[in-house]
Enzyme design. Structure first.
Site, PDB file in Angstrom:
ATOM      1  N   HIS A   1     109.990 -75.858  11.963  1.00  0.00           N
ATOM      2  CA  HIS A   1     109.956 -77.249  11.521  1.00  0.00           C
ATOM      3  C   HIS A   1     109.887 -78.170  12.729  1.00  0.00           C
ATOM      4  CE1 HIS A   1     111.030 -77.086   7.120  1.00  0.00           C
ATOM      5  NE2 HIS A   1     111.286 -75.836   7.489  1.00  0.00           N
TER       6      HIS A   1
ATOM      7  N   GLU B  89     103.713 -83.087   9.837  1.00  0.00           N
ATOM      8  CA  GLU B  89     104.557 -81.957  10.232  1.00  0.00           C
ATOM      9  C   GLU B  89     104.046 -80.631   9.679  1.00  0.00           C
ATOM     10  OE1 GLU B  89     109.011 -80.076   9.711  1.00  0.00           O
ATOM     11  OE2 GLU B  89     108.598 -82.052   8.853  1.00  0.00           O
TER      12      GLU B  89
ATOM     13  N   GLU C 298     114.019 -76.659  14.612  1.00  0.00           N
ATOM     14  CA  GLU C 298     113.415 -77.988  14.699  1.00  0.00           C
ATOM     15  C   GLU C 298     112.926 -78.110  16.140  1.00  0.00           C
ATOM     16  OE1 GLU C 298     112.899 -80.073  12.337  1.00  0.00           O
ATOM     17  OE2 GLU C 298     114.415 -79.863  10.766  1.00  0.00           O
TER      18      GLU C 298
ATOM     19  N   HIS D 236     107.178 -76.749   4.905  1.00  0.00           N
ATOM     20  CA  HIS D 236     106.391 -77.680   4.084  1.00  0.00           C
ATOM     21  C   HIS D 236     105.028 -77.076   3.717  1.00  0.00           C
ATOM     22  CE1 HIS D 236     109.595 -80.493   4.937  1.00  0.00           C
ATOM     23  NE2 HIS D 236     109.442 -80.274   6.232  1.00  0.00           N
TER      24      HIS D 236
END
Length: 454
Positions: free
Chosen positions: A351, A298, A417, A283
């Protein structure tokens, strides 16, 4: 005078019943529409006070974070969220379901009466094994301008004939019908194979471009070039021995160039020394990613972890590239291109996780690591296990998934993740600097273990 002070104090207590403000992180605002039978309220408040929604008491974490699943009826649903007298009201609308439409005959398979030549219109167009525009069904990625033979269509895809018994599917949005009426087989004019260090380069000079597929096998790499003369069923096959450590392919005019990398030679005492590693903080810019129950964005968390990891990898002798080093927006394609342009040996995308509304009542926690190509599965497994050992997080293991940043890289590539930001306990740990040190220690240890096992 004392009466006035008491009066002011009483007014302040009424206006501010708690020194903690009740913050609802998700849903992002009141009066939202959610097309699901369930959702959740995620946020933070006074950890000393219960979180109560419509009279039901939920779990409040010691950090002050909470995740509270709720069910949704059709139409408007009104919720009162209470944290020790600090009350907020939210309305969520679940739209009424539309009556199911009758089957659309346009999705039924259609076989052409004659072969149709189609031309690929975009680079990296996926050839799929099934007419489904998602999942792990990608067989190869084709360049713009390649001609293919279509024998029919199904569900918005052309069904293309590769060889006598080999077929695939190309989305109709990525190809157009060509003016060419026939597709005569090509001739392989020359084959040249060279070795430079850990890279095997295969160059095939043809008199025209034809489709091909590269796939990993248990003991190397298999290459299939279709619609060529002087091969059984007009399908040329070549096997290259050796463990795969990334590969690339492209047409340069009518020359097909395939580069296959084997694991580099390394010092077991310092396996990261000399390696080129790209870190990808997910992101950035206007794309915030998930929002944790404590209000954590995040994109910021990913960048903090990646920056910490970069320093440790450099101290181990690795050359480290970052797809972003600030709060900037970087496209998925640019992240992949940057990795390939730098001829990276390993790609790691950082992430942190969330859940869709439909899984609101799932108790999710811990680390999951994703891969696309089989060559990356061992790396994903090592990293997930190592992070879990270093942090105490649940080990969600290695999972195959078709994420854009890991399916077009020319090296082993994974997407981590690290934890679930909507889990209050995970979120509280993730934002702790000492805990971030444990995360990055786990990644370094996982990388070293993976490299020493090659």
């Amino acid at each position: 005078m004392f009466k006035n002070i008491s009066l002011i104090t009483a007014v302040l207590l009424v206006l501010s019943p708690s020194c903690f403000g009740l913050e609802i992180v998700y849903p992002h605002s009141d009066n939202v529409t959610i097309n699901s039978s369930k959702t959740f309220f995620i946020g933070n408040g006074d950890p000393e006070k219960p979180i109560v929604i419509n009279g039901v008491v939920g779990e409040m974490d010691k950090s002050g974070g909470f995740k509270f699943p709720v069910t949704l009826d059709y139409g408007e649903n009104t919720f009162f969220i209470d944290n020790g007298g600090n009350v907020q009201q939210y309305t969520i609308t679940r739209p009424y379901s539309k009556p199911q439409q009758s089957a659309n005959n346009s999705n039924a398979p259609m076989h052409y009466d004659y072969d149709v030549i189609i031309t690929v219109t975009t680079d990296n167009t996926p050839l799929r094994s099934t007419p489904v525009d998602s999942g792990l069904n990608r067989l190869q990625h084709f360049q713009k301008g390649l001609n293919l033979v279509a024998i029919g269509e199904e569900r918005g895809f052309y069904k293309v004939k590769l060889g006598r018994d080999d077929f695939g599917f190309i989305s109709k949005s990525n190809a157009v019908r060509s003016d060419d009426k026939t597709s005569e087989p090509a001739q392989i004019l020359n084959e040249n194979i060279t070795q430079d260090g850990n890279v095997t380069t295969l160059e095939y000079t043809l008199d025209k471009q034809v489709p091909y597929i590269i796939s990993e096998s248990s003991n190397g790499t298999d290459i299939f070039i279709y619609n060529v003369l002087n091969s059984p069923f007009e399908k040329y096959e070549k096997h290259i021995d050796g463990k795969v450590f990334g590969y690339s392919s492209k047409y340069d005019g009518n020359k097909l160039i395939i580069k296959i990398k084997n694991p580099p030679k390394m010092n077991p005492a310092c396996p990261l020394s000399g390696l080129k590693i790209t870190l990808d903080p997910g992101h950035g810019g206007s794309e915030s990613g998930a929002v944790g129950c404590l209000g954590t964005l995040e994109k910021n968390l990913n960048l903090n972890i990646a920056a910490n990891l970069k320093e440790k990898l450099q101290n181990k002798g690795a050359t480290v590239y970052m797809t972003r080093e600030d709060d900037s927006a970087v496209s998925l394609n640019d992240r992949v291109k940057y990795t390939n342009d730098n001829n990276s040996d390993i790609f790691i995308s950082i992430h942190n996780n969330s859940l869709p509304d439909s899984m609101a009542d799932k108790k999710a926690s811990g680390t999951e690591t994703y891969y696309f190509y089989p060559q990356s599965k061992a790396l994903a497994s090592k990293l997930s296990s190592s992070i879990s050992k270093a942090t105490g997080f649940n080990d969600g293991g290695a999972r195959g998934q078709s994420f854009a940043v890991i399916r077009n890289t020319n090296c082993p590539a994974v997407l981590i993740e690290v934890g679930y930001m909507i889990n209050p306990d995970d979120n509280a740990k993730l934002i702790d600097k000492d805990f971030q040190d444990k995360i990055t220690d786990g990644i370094v240890q996982g990388l070293e273990s993976y490299l020493n096992d090659l």
